[in-house]
Design an enzyme around this catalytic site. Structure first.
Site, PDB file in Angstrom:
ATOM      1  N   ASP A  28      -1.662   6.151  -2.426  1.00 38.66           N
ATOM      2  CA  ASP A  28      -2.819   5.246  -2.460  1.00 38.66           C
ATOM      3  C   ASP A  28      -2.612   4.202  -3.551  1.00 38.66           C
ATOM      4  OD1 ASP A  28      -3.913   6.974  -0.616  1.00 38.66           O
ATOM      5  OD2 ASP A  28      -5.266   7.956  -2.037  1.00 38.66           O
ATOM      6  N   ARG A  29      -3.160   3.032  -3.334  1.00 38.48           N
ATOM      7  CA  ARG A  29      -2.953   1.937  -4.282  1.00 38.48           C
ATOM      8  C   ARG A  29      -3.308   2.281  -5.737  1.00 38.48           C
ATOM      9  NH1 ARG A  29      -3.822  -4.473  -3.270  1.00 38.48           N
ATOM     10  NH2 ARG A  29      -2.618  -5.115  -5.082  1.00 38.48           N
TER      11      ARG A  29
END
Length: 232
Positions: free
Chosen positions: A69-70
């Site tokens: 995930d970012r």
């Protein structure tokens, strides 16, 4: 919110590189693969790095084998050859890679260590997953093991071994037991981290090298901040 720290070809944190693959310690602002934001993905940054480092005249091959995930930091492995990519993909798909995460949470879980099993249902509009105790329509089973490895001033450091790979799995499962990851507004944290990160870090990864057939063990140092520093 201040600007996110992102990787560039100049500041790239390379953990390992050989002819077949390259492992990067991802920063919180890095997006692994291109998306609708149009931001330069980490894959392109790594390509640029390789092009410069190895003086490559043409296009550089780079295959994305898995993602983070970012706002999450830590180990991401890319394939440097078309031979290595399907083997890496298979390795991650079949859970033959041992992944360990660190998560800093706001509340001590009920047990020092436990196996969590939830049925996660994804809400694409919100880009969020919800953990249910029982199976609900369109849900997927999610399993992880955790143990509390350190008590900080106001937080607790958990070490997590993923048994399944679901959308936002660690974030959703920890939120479901009331232990929200520091900075994770989406899953109930009371405030964000200044740089848009969350305190979830892909700490270690071990797997059989897809070409050399020897065990590769990677460890990524967490980002430089007072909370992570207190975990070490």
């Amino acid at each position: 919110m201040s600007t996110k720290t992102i990787s560039t070809p100049e500041n790239l944190q390379v953990l390992y590189e050989d002819n077949h693959l390259i492992a990067i310690n991802k920063r919180a602002g890095d997006i692994v693969q291109g998306d609708k934001t149009g931001d330069t993905p980490l894959s392109e940054v790594v390509k640029q790095y390789l092009k410069t480092k190895h003086n490559k005249p043409g296009n550089v091959y780079l295959g994305v084998a898995h993602r983070l995930d970012r706002p999450t930091t830590g180990i991401v492995v890319f394939a440097k050859t078309s031979k290595a990519l399907p083997r890496l993909n298979k390795l991650f798909a079949e859970k033959d890679a041992q992944k360990t995460y660190w998560a800093v949470v706001n509340k001590m879980p009920q047990k020092e260590s436990d196996t969590l099993t939830h049925w996660l249902k994804r809400n694409p509009k919100q880009n969020k997953s919800y953990g249910h105790k029982k199976e609900v329509p369109d849900s997927k089973k999610a399993i992880l093991d955790y143990k509390v490895i350190k008590q900080l001033n106001r937080y607790f450091l958990l070490e997590i071994d993923l048994k399944t790979g679901r959308h936002h799995q660690i974030r959703a499962q920890l939120a479901a037991i009331g232990s929200v990851i520091k900075g994770d507004l989406k899953y109930g944290a009371d405030r964000s981290n200044k740089d848009g990160s969350i305190h979830l870090h892909a700490r270690s990864l071990s797997f059989m090298h897809p070409v050399k057939k020897e065990l590769l063990q990677l460890i990524a140092p967490p980002p430089e901040d007072s909370v992570w520093n207190a975990c070490l």
